[in-house]
Enzyme design. Structure first.
Site, PDB file in Angstrom:
ATOM      1  N   LYS A  65      -1.859  11.130 -17.433  1.00 38.42           N
ATOM      2  CA  LYS A  65      -2.050   9.520 -18.262  1.00 38.42           C
ATOM      3  C   LYS A  65      -2.144   8.782 -16.727  1.00 38.42           C
ATOM      4  O   LYS A  65      -1.147   8.692 -15.846  1.00 38.42           O
ATOM      5  CB  LYS A  65      -0.801   9.239 -18.946  1.00 38.42           C
TER       6      LYS A  65
ATOM      7  N   GLU B  68       6.821  12.153  -6.664  1.00 37.14           N
ATOM      8  CA  GLU B  68       6.562  11.692  -5.352  1.00 37.14           C
ATOM      9  C   GLU B  68       6.458  10.117  -5.447  1.00 37.14           C
ATOM     10  O   GLU B  68       6.082   9.486  -6.280  1.00 37.14           O
ATOM     11  CB  GLU B  68       4.940  12.131  -5.186  1.00 37.14           C
TER      12      GLU B  68
ATOM     13  N   CYS C  56       2.491   4.571  -0.731  1.00 39.74           N
ATOM     14  CA  CYS C  56       4.160   5.014  -0.550  1.00 39.74           C
ATOM     15  C   CYS C  56       4.479   5.523   0.926  1.00 39.74           C
ATOM     16  O   CYS C  56       5.454   5.298   1.337  1.00 39.74           O
ATOM     17  CB  CYS C  56       4.623   6.103  -1.564  1.00 39.74           C
TER      18      CYS C  56
ATOM     19  N   GLU D  57      10.453  -1.300  -0.824  1.00 40.48           N
ATOM     20  CA  GLU D  57       9.116  -1.077  -0.525  1.00 40.48           C
ATOM     21  C   GLU D  57       8.337  -2.254  -0.801  1.00 40.48           C
ATOM     22  O   GLU D  57       8.541  -3.092  -1.706  1.00 40.48           O
ATOM     23  CB  GLU D  57       8.335  -0.041  -1.477  1.00 40.48           C
TER      24      GLU D  57
HETATM   25  C1  SIN Z   1       0.762   7.369  -1.993  1.00 38.58           C
HETATM   26  O1  SIN Z   1       0.625   6.349  -1.715  1.00 38.58           O
HETATM   27  O2  SIN Z   1       1.262   7.898  -3.008  1.00 38.58           O
HETATM   28  C2  SIN Z   1      -0.311   8.496  -1.490  1.00 38.58           C
HETATM   29  C3  SIN Z   1      -0.865   8.148  -0.328  1.00 38.58           C
HETATM   30  C4  SIN Z   1      -1.446   8.995   0.606  1.00 38.58           C
HETATM   31  O3  SIN Z   1      -1.910  10.287  -0.046  1.00 38.58           O
HETATM   32  O4  SIN Z   1      -1.715   9.164   1.598  1.00 38.58           O
END
Ligand code: SIN
Length: 485
Positions: A179, A255, A289, A386
């Site tokens: 999804k 993640e 992230c 974040e």
């Molecule tokens: C992410 O922001 O979750 C992935 C970033 C990346 O693969 O470099």
């Protein structure tokens, strides 16, 4: 919207069992750069998600039984098609997500690189033999696909986060249902079209597009036919989804959020550190992230580093991702801009100073000016949450021990970065940082050969690398007895 060379890549419906599926309701996908509607997509329901899972379940045994070399060939064909259509896929990605075209095309290459890597790895899934305790036994270890995999992927990498999970799953012999984020479904659907053209069999790769994230998430986490669930997104949602997986004891990979420190020690090459920081901080307008969230600079080099950084930020061009030479596109939504505003406001109320940026380009746009803020401390929300925006937030430290302590003072543990030329310090810092990934004199750490993932509340499981494949395989041990005459 801009015309694709291959208009057939534009799909507006979910895809399972090798077919495009209609729905009673639909929703609009808009371009964050200007609010234009770029497509209207069929809105799948929980019942549809169940059908997609059923398709994956039906296809599972045949897919797992195929020789790894055959699965690898199909993955390689998919990878080639993604690269052949890189311009179209990149444009589509920019239009729905906002990142500059060069970055979007880079993401297509990045996504394709996972297909290539795991196609190769599929052929190297080795088992084991273990010396048995008794002479009439032999002990053998097999690796087998876990079964149907379900995934939920985010809007910040609409192609690569799907490719990273699907490539590993399919290589391992698992079928897959994803999804994608409702803000960026078109990239996922174009991937499905190319999977179809590559000859990936019906039911092996399925995409469920929906605005009802809760209902679809419930099916994907609770359906007993799903053996493994993989999620990239926020820590709060990840915790909830992990709880939902508990009743059927699924394998789970998460993640989640990060709060990456970027430490500049006083022996660092400052120009190299600026280059690394610009890449790590401003990629995708700060919406990754692994983006730097906190810049920790040693007192002795604070002024010099801040000045260089302000100059580098001053050169960034903000604009529509389809325009030439743009470095930073819009943020994804109004809420994203509001959150950055709030974090900055709270920081300045507590003594931080904004040197440039600090607001949207225009009140009604999603373009947020590249921002430099100093005088930040670890107690501020700006340093604990974040940011997910183009804000470089600097705090200072006095010595190595303080830097490591500050860097680790967060509930997150995804990526960290530091710059130093002292080999002893490099080892001490690398070992002392409580993170899943550490860039040492390097700001860009993501690639398919390396294990991507975090510790603490940034999640568990790894994507990419041999460890990423292991996440999609079960270990089975065979004990052969009665072998003595
Ligand atoms: C992410 O922001 O979750 C992935 C970033 C990346 O693969 O470099």
């Amino acid at each position: 919207m801009g015309k694709l060379h291959d208009q057939a890549l534009l799909k507006y419906a979910s895809y399972w069992q090798g077919n495009w599926q209609s729905a009673a309701r639909s929703f609009n996908v808009t371009n964050p750069a200007n609010g234009e509607i770029i497509g209207t997509v069929a809105d799948a329901t929980a019942a549809d998600a169940k059908k997609a899972v059923a398709a994956a379940d039906t296809a599972q045994a045949d897919w797992a039984a195929r020789p790894a070399a055959e699965r690898a060939k199909l993955l390689m064909r998919w990878q080639q098609l993604m690269l052949e259509h890189q311009d179209d896929l990149g444009l589509l990605l920019t239009l729905e997500q906002g990142k500059p075209l060069a970055e979007a095309k880079g993401e297509i290459a990045y996504g394709a690189s996972y297909l290539e890597w795991f196609a190769e790895e599929a052929k190297r899934v080795y088992g084991d033999t273990i010396p048995a305790k008794s002479s009439d036994q032999r002990i053998i270890v097999l690796k087998q696909p876990v079964g149907v995999v379900a995934a939920i992927t985010p809007w910040n990498f609409p192609n690569a986060m799907i490719a990273r999970k699907a490539a590993a799953a399919l290589a391992a012999g698992c079928t897959f249902v994803v999804k994608p984020a409702q803000l960026t479904p078109l990239s996922a659907l174009a991937m499905a079209e190319l999977a179809d053209r590559a000859g990936i069999p019906a039911g092996v790769f399925n995409v469920v597009v929906s605005t009802d994230a809760k209902a679809i998430g419930k099916v994907l986490t609770e359906d007993p036919r799903v053996a493994k669930f993989s999620f990239t997104g926020s820590t709060n949602i990840g915790k909830q989804l992990a709880k939902q997986c508990a009743d059927t004891v699924k394998r789970v990979s998460l993640e989640l959020g990060g709060n990456a420190p970027f430490i500049v020690f006083d022996d660092a090459d400052l120009d190299a550190a600026i280059d690394g920081l610009m890449a790590s901080k401003f990629r995708n307008a700060g919406q990754t992230c692994v983006c730097t969230n906190r810049i920790l600079v040693q007192d002795r080099v604070l002024d010099a580093f801040t000045e260089k950084l302000q100059q580098a930020i001053g050169k960034l061009k903000l604009g529509n991702g389809t325009d030439d030479k743009v470095d930073i596109g819009p943020l994804i939504s109004d809420e994203a801009c509001d959150k950055v505003d709030e974090l900055l406001q709270q920081a300045t109320e507590n003594g931080a100073k904004v040197h440039c940026g600090g607001k949207r380009q225009a009140a009604d746009s999603l373009f947020y000016l590249p921002t430099l803020v100093t005088g930040v401390n670890n107690d501020m929300a700006l340093a604990q949450q974040e940011i997910f925006g183009p804000v470089a937030a600097i705090q200072s430290f006095n010595d190595e021990a303080e830097a490591i302590k500050l860097a680790n003072a967060t509930e997150f543990g995804l990526a960290a970065y530091f710059y130093s030329r002292d080999i002893g310090r490099i080892w001490r810092a690398a070992e002392g940082l409580h993170y899943g990934m550490v860039g040492v004199n390097e700001g860009m750490i993501s690639n398919p050969v390396a294990p991507f993932g975090g510790v603490k509340q940034s999640g568990y499981g790894r994507e990419g690398s041999k460890y990423g494949l292991a996440d999609y395989m079960d270990i089975k041990y065979l004990c052969l007895g009665g072998l003595d005459k």
